[in-house]
Write a protein that holds these residues in place. Structure first.
Motif, PDB file in Angstrom:
ATOM      1  N   ARG A 122     -15.895 -19.616 -42.117  1.00 50.62           N
ATOM      2  CA  ARG A 122     -16.588 -20.646 -41.341  1.00 50.62           C
ATOM      3  C   ARG A 122     -17.738 -20.041 -40.546  1.00 50.62           C
ATOM      4  NH1 ARG A 122     -11.275 -22.508 -40.936  1.00 50.62           N
ATOM      5  NH2 ARG A 122     -10.918 -21.388 -38.985  1.00 50.62           N
ATOM      6  N   LYS A 145     -20.536 -19.435 -42.743  1.00 48.84           N
ATOM      7  CA  LYS A 145     -20.946 -20.684 -43.392  1.00 48.84           C
ATOM      8  C   LYS A 145     -20.786 -20.598 -44.912  1.00 48.84           C
ATOM      9  CE  LYS A 145     -24.090 -22.104 -39.720  1.00 48.84           C
ATOM     10  NZ  LYS A 145     -25.464 -22.529 -39.347  1.00 48.84           N
ATOM     11  N   SER A 181     -17.975 -21.479 -47.934  1.00 41.53           N
ATOM     12  CA  SER A 181     -16.735 -22.192 -48.245  1.00 41.53           C
ATOM     13  C   SER A 181     -16.223 -21.751 -49.604  1.00 41.53           C
ATOM     14  CB  SER A 181     -16.960 -23.708 -48.256  1.00 41.53           C
ATOM     15  OG  SER A 181     -17.343 -24.172 -46.984  1.00 41.53           O
TER      16      SER A 181
END
Length: 293
Positions: free
Chosen positions: A32, A35, A37
């Motif tokens: 996270r 950034k 995923s």
């Protein structure tokens, strides 16, 4: 650290296939902060708390990725388009092709519901299929009512990671059900008022089929060319690439330039007008796109 591949993502959990074990994992908070995923198709390193649960610690470098649908490391995209209900759309197909080509994924065009066509309509679809083959694309004509029509598709799935993508209601889940009846993937009838199907696929999952892995993905009806630059767009129309070497100017965008071989080929009906019109439409959309900072 043990390694595996994410084959399913659902409700914040990532299901990692490692050998014959399926480990339910969560992503570490570091993703996270970065950034990043995890995506279905990712090769990852994980730490297992036991035989069934663990945490993803690292994501290996991807060879490609798609955001809609969210999946990585794809070998080919099966672009599923129905011949009817909803009607076959070259404009929408060309959008998919441009996007897939820009992601360095091999496209394969699969036109479904051939059994529902009148003879006149069938001849029209066959003409489009021949044209797209002449551009260099592989085109399959299928019907879930005709088991033998699925054999070429089965052959194309072997030893590859394939994503099934296309407008909702064209029969992606029906095709996968025909290939793997035990899956019992949910399908819905086409809405007569909207002319399209309901979104019946809610998540992305890699499924073993025909010696490869295939992903059934949420259907969607529009594509934004947000990651494509105008200078790159000509390279995603292979029939234009073949004649562009005869253009007077290097880097010709085939719009307003003089002595453009692509425009001449269109005028002489050596290249189909509808493809060139789609190209101009996409170029205009890219030019009008708001700059990203």
């Amino acid at each position: 650290m043990p390694e595996g591949r994410i084959v399913k993502a659902l409700s914040g959990f990532y299901y990692v296939l490692a050998g014959d074990r399926l480990i339910q994992c969560r992503g570490r908070g570091v993703f996270r902060k970065q950034k990043v995923s995890p995506l279905v198709g990712d090769y990852v390193e994980y730490q297992a708390d036991n035989d069934q649960e663990g945490y993803i610690l690292a994501i290996h470098k991807r060879k490609n990725e798609l955001i809609r649908p969210p999946i990585a490391n794809v070998d080919q995209a099966i672009l599923v388009f129905s011949a009817v209900r909803p009607d076959f759309s070259t404009a929408l197909l060309d959008r998919f092709l441009v996007l897939i080509e820009s992601k360095h994924i091999q496209p394969l065009i699969c036109i479904t519901k051939m059994d529902l066509l009148s003879e006149e309509h069938k001849q029209n679809i066959l003409r489009f299929a021949d044209e797209y083959r002449s551009f260099g694309y592989k085109v399959l004509l299928t019907s879930t009512a005709d088991e033998s029509s699925l054999d070429p598709l089965r052959h194309c799935l072997a030893h590859k990671v394939s994503v099934f993508a296309g407008q909702s209601g064209v029969g992606k889940s029906s095709l996968l059900n025909a290939l793997r009846p035990e899956l019992c993937l949910k399908t819905d009838e086409i809405s007569d008022s909207l002319g399209r199907g309901k979104h019946t696929t809610r998540h992305v999952e890699l499924i073993s089929a025909e010696g490869g892995l295939v992903a059934d993905t949420p259907g969607f009806s529009s594509l934004d060319l947000t990651d494509i630059e105008g200078n790159d767009l000509p390279f995603f129309f292979p029939e234009m690439v073949r004649v562009s070497g005869q253009c007077k100017f290097r880097g010709c965008l085939h719009v307003n330039e003089p002595k453009c071989a692509v425009k001449a080929a269109v005028e002489h009906e050596e290249l189909p007008l509808y493809r060139y019109q789609h190209y101009l439409q996409f170029m205009e959309e890219i030019k009008e796109r708001k700059p990203r900072y």
